[in-house]
Design a protein around this motif. Structure first.
Motif, short mmCIF file in Angstrom:
data_model
loop_
_atom_site.label_atom_id
_atom_site.label_comp_id
_atom_site.label_asym_id
_atom_site.label_seq_id
_atom_site.Cartn_x
_atom_site.Cartn_y
_atom_site.Cartn_z
N TRP A 36 0.86 -1.17 0.00
CA TRP A 36 0.00 0.00 0.00
C TRP A 36 0.91 1.23 0.00
N PHE A 37 0.66 2.09 -0.95
CA PHE A 37 1.36 3.37 -1.04
C PHE A 37 0.35 4.48 -0.82
N GLU A 46 4.70 7.42 -1.34
CA GLU A 46 5.51 6.72 -0.35
C GLU A 46 4.90 5.38 0.01
N LEU A 47 5.78 4.44 0.35
CA LEU A 47 5.31 3.14 0.79
C LEU A 47 4.77 3.24 2.20
N VAL A 48 3.55 2.77 2.38
CA VAL A 48 2.94 2.72 3.71
C VAL A 48 3.28 1.38 4.36
N THR A 49 3.03 0.32 3.62
CA THR A 49 3.28 -1.02 4.14
C THR A 49 3.29 -2.02 3.00
N GLY A 50 3.95 -3.15 3.21
CA GLY A 50 3.97 -4.21 2.22
C GLY A 50 3.98 -5.55 2.91
N VAL A 93 -4.21 9.94 -1.21
CA VAL A 93 -4.76 8.88 -2.05
C VAL A 93 -3.93 7.63 -1.78
N TYR A 94 -4.61 6.55 -1.49
CA TYR A 94 -3.94 5.29 -1.16
C TYR A 94 -4.04 4.33 -2.35
N TYR A 95 -2.89 3.77 -2.70
CA TYR A 95 -2.79 2.87 -3.84
C TYR A 95 -2.36 1.48 -3.40
N CYS A 96 -2.98 0.50 -3.99
CA CYS A 96 -2.56 -0.89 -3.84
C CYS A 96 -1.67 -1.24 -5.02
N ALA A 97 -0.61 -1.99 -4.77
CA ALA A 97 0.32 -2.35 -5.84
C ALA A 97 0.87 -3.75 -5.59
N ALA A 98 1.25 -4.40 -6.67
CA ALA A 98 1.77 -5.77 -6.58
C ALA A 98 3.03 -5.92 -7.41
#
Length: 132
Positions: A36-37, A46-50, A93-98
């Motif tokens: 989650w960015f 920025e990276l929030v968590t992974g 704005v929060y983004y999901c990424a893989a």
């Protein structure tokens, strides 16, 4: 085509909680690490968590440690972000990424990318606004 769809954003008061969800369409999702960015106006993403493919590794940014929790359900192909004790500084704005450690066709390797360029698939984002 891989799709990541975030949901759960919205307006919350200072000190409140929200739970974001990310649905991922890719069949090899179970091999991917997911992050989650967030991006606030005028700031870099920025990276929030992974979280790693087996959930054995989770990385948190310093600003969210102890307040946010990431989890995943490999059967349902879902990733969640539980956000507690929210403050105005979390507005973004929060983004999901893989991403995949050795490519989408490889097997699961416990790893979490911490850089934006480690991730190749991105959702459209969901707005989180925390009012003071």
């Amino acid at each position: 085509q891989v799709q990541l769809v975030e949901s759960g954003g919205g307006l919350v008061q200072d000190g409140g909680s929200l739970r974001l969800s990310c649905a991922i369409s890719k069949d090899t999702f179970t091999y991917a690490y997911v992050g989650w960015f967030r991006q606030a106006p005028g700031k870099e993403r920025e990276l929030v968590t992974g979280i790693s493919c087996t959930s054995s590794i989770a990385h948190y940014g310093d600003s969210v440690k102890g307040r946010f929790t990431i989890s995943r359900d490999n059967v349902e192909k879902m990733v969640y972000l539980q956000m507690d004790s929210l403050g105005p500084e979390d507005t973004a704005v929060y983004y999901c990424a893989a991403g995949f450690r050795f490519g989408p066709a490889a097997t699961c390797t416990d790893f979490v990318g911490v850089r934006t360029r480690d991730y190749i698939y991105w959702g459209q984002g969901t707005q989180v606004t925390v009012s003071s």
